[in-house]
Design an enzyme around this catalytic site. Structure first.
Site, PDB file in Angstrom:
ATOM      1  N   THR A 146       0.853  -1.192   0.000  1.00 55.83           N
ATOM      2  CA  THR A 146       0.000   0.000   0.000  1.00 55.83           C
ATOM      3  C   THR A 146       0.887   1.240   0.000  1.00 55.83           C
ATOM      4  O   THR A 146       1.567   1.523   0.997  1.00 55.83           O
ATOM      5  CB  THR A 146      -0.923   0.030   1.241  1.00 55.83           C
ATOM      6  OG1 THR A 146      -1.690  -1.173   1.284  1.00 55.83           O
ATOM      7  CG2 THR A 146      -1.851   1.236   1.191  1.00 55.83           C
ATOM      8  N   LYS A 221      -7.161   2.003  -2.936  1.00 60.56           N
ATOM      9  CA  LYS A 221      -6.772   1.382  -1.669  1.00 60.56           C
ATOM     10  C   LYS A 221      -6.765   2.409  -0.533  1.00 60.56           C
ATOM     11  O   LYS A 221      -7.221   2.148   0.577  1.00 60.56           O
ATOM     12  CB  LYS A 221      -5.387   0.733  -1.837  1.00 60.56           C
ATOM     13  CG  LYS A 221      -4.762   0.190  -0.571  1.00 60.56           C
ATOM     14  CD  LYS A 221      -5.577  -0.914   0.051  1.00 60.56           C
ATOM     15  CE  LYS A 221      -4.992  -1.340   1.389  1.00 60.56           C
ATOM     16  NZ  LYS A 221      -5.900  -2.203   2.147  1.00 60.56           N
ATOM     17  N   LYS A 289      -0.105   5.311   8.499  1.00 59.12           N
ATOM     18  CA  LYS A 289       0.528   5.641   7.201  1.00 59.12           C
ATOM     19  C   LYS A 289      -0.548   5.815   6.121  1.00 59.12           C
ATOM     20  O   LYS A 289      -0.514   6.753   5.320  1.00 59.12           O
ATOM     21  CB  LYS A 289       1.507   4.505   6.842  1.00 59.12           C
ATOM     22  CG  LYS A 289       2.152   4.552   5.480  1.00 59.12           C
ATOM     23  CD  LYS A 289       1.622   3.528   4.478  1.00 59.12           C
ATOM     24  CE  LYS A 289       1.628   2.101   4.926  1.00 59.12           C
ATOM     25  NZ  LYS A 289       1.041   1.166   3.950  1.00 59.12           N
TER      26      LYS A 289
HETATM   27  N1  LIG Z   1      -1.441  -6.427   7.605  1.00 59.80           N
HETATM   28  C1  LIG Z   1      -2.541  -6.120   6.919  1.00 59.80           C
HETATM   29  O1  LIG Z   1      -3.671  -6.409   7.361  1.00 59.80           O
HETATM   30  C2  LIG Z   1      -2.472  -5.458   5.589  1.00 59.80           C
HETATM   31  C3  LIG Z   1      -1.359  -4.757   5.168  1.00 59.80           C
HETATM   32  N2  LIG Z   1      -1.370  -4.153   3.946  1.00 59.80           N
HETATM   33  C4  LIG Z   1      -0.225  -3.415   3.457  1.00 59.80           C
HETATM   34  O2  LIG Z   1       0.711  -4.368   3.024  1.00 59.80           O
HETATM   35  C5  LIG Z   1       2.040  -3.935   3.271  1.00 59.80           C
HETATM   36  C6  LIG Z   1       2.748  -4.939   4.166  1.00 59.80           C
HETATM   37  O3  LIG Z   1       2.008  -5.054   5.352  1.00 59.80           O
HETATM   38  P1  LIG Z   1       2.365  -6.134   6.466  1.00 59.80           P
HETATM   39  O4  LIG Z   1       2.776  -7.403   5.848  1.00 59.80           O
HETATM   40  O5  LIG Z   1       1.222  -6.112   7.405  1.00 59.80           O
HETATM   41  O6  LIG Z   1       3.592  -5.410   7.143  1.00 59.80           O
HETATM   42  P2  LIG Z   1       4.814  -5.994   7.958  1.00 59.80           P
HETATM   43  O7  LIG Z   1       5.251  -4.825   8.795  1.00 59.80           O
HETATM   44  O8  LIG Z   1       4.478  -7.253   8.620  1.00 59.80           O
HETATM   45  O9  LIG Z   1       5.901  -6.297   6.826  1.00 59.80           O
HETATM   46  C7  LIG Z   1       6.555  -5.251   6.188  1.00 59.80           C
HETATM   47  C8  LIG Z   1       7.552  -5.824   5.216  1.00 59.80           C
HETATM   48  O10 LIG Z   1       8.297  -4.733   4.645  1.00 59.80           O
HETATM   49  C9  LIG Z   1       9.686  -4.981   4.874  1.00 59.80           C
HETATM   50  N3  LIG Z   1      10.397  -3.728   5.026  1.00 59.80           N
HETATM   51  C10 LIG Z   1      10.107  -2.698   5.846  1.00 59.80           C
HETATM   52  N4  LIG Z   1      10.982  -1.697   5.682  1.00 59.80           N
HETATM   53  C11 LIG Z   1      11.866  -2.122   4.749  1.00 59.80           C
HETATM   54  C12 LIG Z   1      13.003  -1.518   4.139  1.00 59.80           C
HETATM   55  N5  LIG Z   1      13.413  -0.289   4.455  1.00 59.80           N
HETATM   56  N6  LIG Z   1      13.664  -2.220   3.218  1.00 59.80           N
HETATM   57  C13 LIG Z   1      13.282  -3.463   2.874  1.00 59.80           C
HETATM   58  N7  LIG Z   1      12.206  -4.082   3.403  1.00 59.80           N
HETATM   59  C14 LIG Z   1      11.509  -3.418   4.335  1.00 59.80           C
HETATM   60  C15 LIG Z   1       9.732  -5.813   6.116  1.00 59.80           C
HETATM   61  O11 LIG Z   1      10.986  -6.470   6.215  1.00 59.80           O
HETATM   62  P3  LIG Z   1      11.562  -6.938   7.648  1.00 59.80           P
HETATM   63  O12 LIG Z   1      10.916  -8.245   7.947  1.00 59.80           O
HETATM   64  O13 LIG Z   1      13.019  -7.027   7.437  1.00 59.80           O
HETATM   65  O14 LIG Z   1      11.179  -5.861   8.635  1.00 59.80           O
HETATM   66  C16 LIG Z   1       8.576  -6.757   5.852  1.00 59.80           C
HETATM   67  O15 LIG Z   1       8.924  -7.747   4.929  1.00 59.80           O
HETATM   68  C17 LIG Z   1       1.897  -2.539   3.873  1.00 59.80           C
HETATM   69  O16 LIG Z   1       1.983  -1.602   2.836  1.00 59.80           O
HETATM   70  C18 LIG Z   1       0.499  -2.560   4.457  1.00 59.80           C
HETATM   71  O17 LIG Z   1      -0.052  -1.262   4.556  1.00 59.80           O
HETATM   72  C19 LIG Z   1      -2.434  -4.262   3.083  1.00 59.80           C
HETATM   73  C20 LIG Z   1      -3.526  -4.960   3.445  1.00 59.80           C
HETATM   74  C21 LIG Z   1      -3.661  -5.570   4.735  1.00 59.80           C
HETATM   75  O1  LIG Z   2      -4.663  -2.427   4.592  1.00 64.33           O
HETATM   76  C1  LIG Z   2      -5.235  -3.189   5.396  1.00 64.33           C
HETATM   77  C2  LIG Z   2      -6.600  -3.560   5.167  1.00 64.33           C
HETATM   78  C3  LIG Z   2      -7.142  -4.488   6.185  1.00 64.33           C
HETATM   79  C4  LIG Z   2      -8.479  -4.993   5.723  1.00 64.33           C
HETATM   80  O2  LIG Z   2      -8.903  -4.722   4.595  1.00 64.33           O
HETATM   81  O3  LIG Z   2      -9.092  -5.719   6.514  1.00 64.33           O
END
Ligand SMILES: NC(=O)C1=CN([C@@H]2O[C@H](COP(=O)(O)OP(=O)(O)OC[C@H]3O[C@@H](n4cnc5c(N)ncnc54)[C@H](OP(=O)(O)O)[C@@H]3O)[C@@H](O)[C@H]2O)C=CC1
Ligand SMILES: O=CCCC(=O)O
Length: 343
Positions: A146, A221, A289
């Site tokens: 996102t 989104k 964010k």
């Molecule tokens: N969780 C949710 O319910 C949802 C999340 N999203 C979106 O999806 C994306 C991921 O979310 P989510 O999986 O929950 O987040 P997490 O915080 O669990 O994972 C984030 C990922 O990004 C990596 N990362 C962060 N900073 C850096 C950097 N500077 N360089 C390289 N890699 C980096 C992390 O690596 P490392 O493990 O090394 O920290 C990890 O793999 C976000 O944009 C979020 O807004 C969308 C829908 C639903």
């Molecule tokens: O970006 C996160 C969305 C979470 C959801 O759709 O339930």
């Protein structure tokens, strides 16, 4: 297969009949799978699905289960994560590992990226040893993080300058839908890549929308998450108000669940919010964010969003209380603190 077949009309996903069962609703080889690319024959069997090498960058809460579902479906998956140890469970399930995004895109046909925010998405794609360095013509990059439209457009330009194709495809749905392959993809960018990626999106999700130019998926989104963030803040206020006037908040959750304002989120998160526990599905820092990025989007078109602006302040307060990595439902703590300061 002729290129023009990519543009053949088909029933939009949102108009398809409601699924009867998860199995019936998620055929491994949907109709759209017949349209692949001008560069490769159309995959139509599980073996052919496995013949497309898939890269996956970012093994966080969302990336890990998404990559796992691809593996379970028989795909050839190569993973990378900044913190290498998070790749271990996937490697244990049969994934390959590469030590940089560049190596992943150099070896894979189609690479997905699920990263925290605009900064990390740009760095992983365009930075040193990033995806752009390894990708080339005939390959595809699908960013499911996102981010804001400007970041997505920047990544798109750099990927496309190499001759590769780009699709943004942020997802609606959280940890459980990711585990269950029930995400909703909000895609935009190269239509050919959308068609090419469709069978893989259908493994990870229950529906997909193609929204046109890069930036539209990001904008959709952000609008959805802006609504969700405000809903959660309002729900938190309601729980605390019900308690303060002597009502049972569990009954409030039940009443809400039976009425027109019902949303699965309330029944899912309400009981734990009442107990002041916030098992992380969607980290609060990511919700803040998204509120910030949505407010930026609104400002760019002079659209007034006072409710979202107020909700964003609550997420900022919650972050300042050290709740960034808790679930976003922990926003209720910001209101509790305000309440105890007043009394
Ligand atoms: N969780 C949710 O319910 C949802 C999340 N999203 C979106 O999806 C994306 C991921 O979310 P989510 O999986 O929950 O987040 P997490 O915080 O669990 O994972 C984030 C990922 O990004 C990596 N990362 C962060 N900073 C850096 C950097 N500077 N360089 C390289 N890699 C980096 C992390 O690596 P490392 O493990 O090394 O920290 C990890 O793999 C976000 O944009 C979020 O807004 C969308 C829908 C639903
Ligand atoms: O970006 C996160 C969305 C979470 C959801 O759709 O339930």
């Amino acid at each position: 297969m002729a290129l023009c077949s990519i543009f053949c009309p088909r029933i939009p996903v949102r108009f398809r009949p409601k699924p009867i069962s998860p199995l019936l609703s998620k055929p491994l080889f949907p109709l759209s799978y017949r349209v692949y690319s001008s560069l490769q024959p159309t995959p139509s069997t599980k073996d052919e699905l496995g013949s497309v090498s898939i890269g996956f960058l970012g093994m966080g809460i969302m990336g890990s289960p998404m990559a796992q579902n691809l593996l379970k479906a028989g795909c050839d998956v190569t993973v990378w994560n900044r913190t290498k140890s998070k790749c271990d469970p996937l490697v244990g399930l049969g994934a390959k590992y590469k030590s940089s995004p560049e190596e992943v895109t150099a070896t894979c046909d189609l690479t997905f990226a699920m990263l925290a925010d605009p900064e990390s998405a740009i760095d992983v794609a365009c930075g040193k040893n990033g995806a752009v360095s390894g990708i080339s013509s005939g390959k595809g990059y699908v960013d499911v993080s996102t981010v804001d439209a400007a970041s997505s457009i920047l990544i798109s330009k750099q990927i496309k300058d190499t001759g590769a194709l780009f699709l943004e495809a942020p997802v609606s749905g959280s940890k459980k839908p990711a585990e269950d392959g029930q995400l909703i993809f909000l895609t935009a960018g190269d239509k050919l890549l959308y068609e090419k990626a469709a069978p893989f999106l259908d493994i990870m999700g229950k529906s997909r929308f193609y929204l046109g130019d890069v930036g539209n998926g990001a904008a959709m989104k952000l609008v959805v998450n802006m609504i969700m963030g405000s809903m959660m803040a309002s729900f938190a206020e309601g729980i605390l108000l019900s308690q303060k006037v002597g009502l049972d908040p569990n009954v409030l959750v039940e009443v809400v669940s039976q009425g027109a304002i019902n949303a699965p989120m309330y029944s899912l998160k309400g009981p734990s919010m009442i107990k002041s526990v916030y098992p992380t599905a969607f980290p609060l820092k990511h919700q803040q964010k998204d509120m910030r990025l949505a407010l930026g989007l609104a400002e760019s078109v002079s659209q007034s969003t006072p409710i979202a602006a107020a909700a964003n302040e609550l997420y900022k307060v919650a972050k300042s209380y050290g709740l960034s990595d808790e679930d976003f439902s922990a926003v209720i703590e910001a209101l509790k603190a305000a309440r105890s300061q007043q009394s």
